[in-house]
Motif scaffolding. Structure first.
Motif, short mmCIF file in Angstrom:
data_model
loop_
_atom_site.label_atom_id
_atom_site.label_comp_id
_atom_site.label_asym_id
_atom_site.label_seq_id
_atom_site.Cartn_x
_atom_site.Cartn_y
_atom_site.Cartn_z
N PHE A 60 41.76 25.49 33.08
CA PHE A 60 40.87 26.87 33.10
C PHE A 60 39.85 26.95 31.98
O PHE A 60 40.12 26.67 30.96
CB PHE A 60 41.99 28.04 33.24
N LEU A 61 38.77 27.26 32.17
CA LEU A 61 37.88 27.72 31.31
C LEU A 61 37.46 29.20 31.49
O LEU A 61 37.99 29.89 32.29
CB LEU A 61 36.25 27.04 31.89
N ASN B 132 35.63 35.93 32.20
CA ASN B 132 36.06 35.50 33.73
C ASN B 132 36.79 34.14 33.61
O ASN B 132 36.21 33.37 32.81
CB ASN B 132 34.67 35.53 34.52
N LEU B 133 37.62 33.87 34.33
CA LEU B 133 38.31 32.61 34.40
C LEU B 133 38.13 31.78 35.32
O LEU B 133 37.97 32.24 36.65
CB LEU B 133 39.91 32.72 34.38
N LEU B 134 37.77 30.58 35.12
CA LEU B 134 37.30 29.50 36.24
C LEU B 134 38.53 28.17 36.15
O LEU B 134 38.82 27.72 35.23
CB LEU B 134 36.03 28.74 35.67
N LYS C 111 43.99 37.11 32.54
CA LYS C 111 45.05 36.43 32.65
C LYS C 111 44.68 35.60 34.07
O LYS C 111 43.83 35.85 35.03
CB LYS C 111 46.36 37.43 33.21
N MET C 112 45.48 34.36 34.08
CA MET C 112 45.02 33.42 34.93
C MET C 112 45.45 34.10 36.39
O MET C 112 44.64 33.84 37.43
CB MET C 112 45.78 32.06 35.03
N TYR C 113 46.51 34.58 36.60
CA TYR C 113 46.80 35.20 37.85
C TYR C 113 47.17 36.60 37.70
O TYR C 113 47.49 37.22 36.86
CB TYR C 113 48.22 34.58 38.34
N PRO C 114 46.26 37.35 38.75
CA PRO C 114 45.77 37.04 39.88
C PRO C 114 44.37 36.72 40.14
O PRO C 114 43.87 36.04 41.18
CB PRO C 114 46.04 37.98 41.00
N ARG C 115 43.42 36.99 39.09
CA ARG C 115 42.19 37.03 39.24
C ARG C 115 41.57 35.76 38.63
O ARG C 115 41.58 35.71 37.20
CB ARG C 115 41.43 38.21 38.86
N HIS C 116 40.86 34.81 39.34
CA HIS C 116 39.99 33.54 38.92
C HIS C 116 39.41 33.08 40.06
O HIS C 116 39.48 33.49 41.28
CB HIS C 116 41.21 32.45 37.99
N PHE C 117 38.50 32.09 39.89
CA PHE C 117 37.70 31.56 40.85
C PHE C 117 37.52 30.04 40.23
O PHE C 117 37.65 29.73 39.04
CB PHE C 117 36.60 32.21 41.19
#
Length: 133
Positions: free
Chosen positions: A112-113, A119-121, A63-69
């Motif tokens: 987002f990729l 892993n979401l970027l 999921k995009m939130y809360p974990r991405h960079f």
């Protein structure tokens, strides 16, 4: 405090396959710095990303939130050049280009990729660069 240019941010993330990870990040424009049997290290837009082989720690439903960079661009042309390269290299989008907070001072373009290990970027550009922090 602003970032001191003689310091490099470091991020370690899981990956499920080193070879497919290298292909993804190189297509993104990241330079492979080192490859070992259990990890690969990249120059990720001037910072260090290490992908550790740990298929048992892959998020199966990211999921995009809360974990991405990702990277916040202060130059719109560079942001658009990256988007163009991403599209040419057919990297997988988690979310296509969109505008967030439309009409507000913090309005920004973003996409987002998703890498091979889910892993979401996030890549973004603020129209008002003072809103980057």
């Amino acid at each position: 405090m602003m970032r001191d240019p003689n310091k490099i941010f470091h991020l370690a993330i899981p990956c499920k396959n080193l070879d497919e990870t290298v292909v993804f990040y190189e297509k993104l424009g990241c330079k492979l710095a080192r490859k070992y049997d259990d990890r690969v290290t990249f120059n990720f837009f001037g910072d260090q990303v290490v992908c550790h082989l740990s298929p048992e720690h892959i998020d199966l439903t990211p999921k995009m939130y809360p974990r991405h960079f990702g990277v916040t661009f202060t130059n719109k042309q560079e942001f658009l050049q990256l988007l163009d390269e991403v599209q040419k290299n057919e990297l997988p989008f988690f979310q296509e280009l969109t505008s967030r907070f439309k009409g507000k001072q913090e309005e920004h373009l973003m996409f987002f990729l998703v890498d091979p290990a889910n892993n979401l970027l996030e890549f973004k550009f603020y129209h008002d660069t003072t809103m980057a922090y």
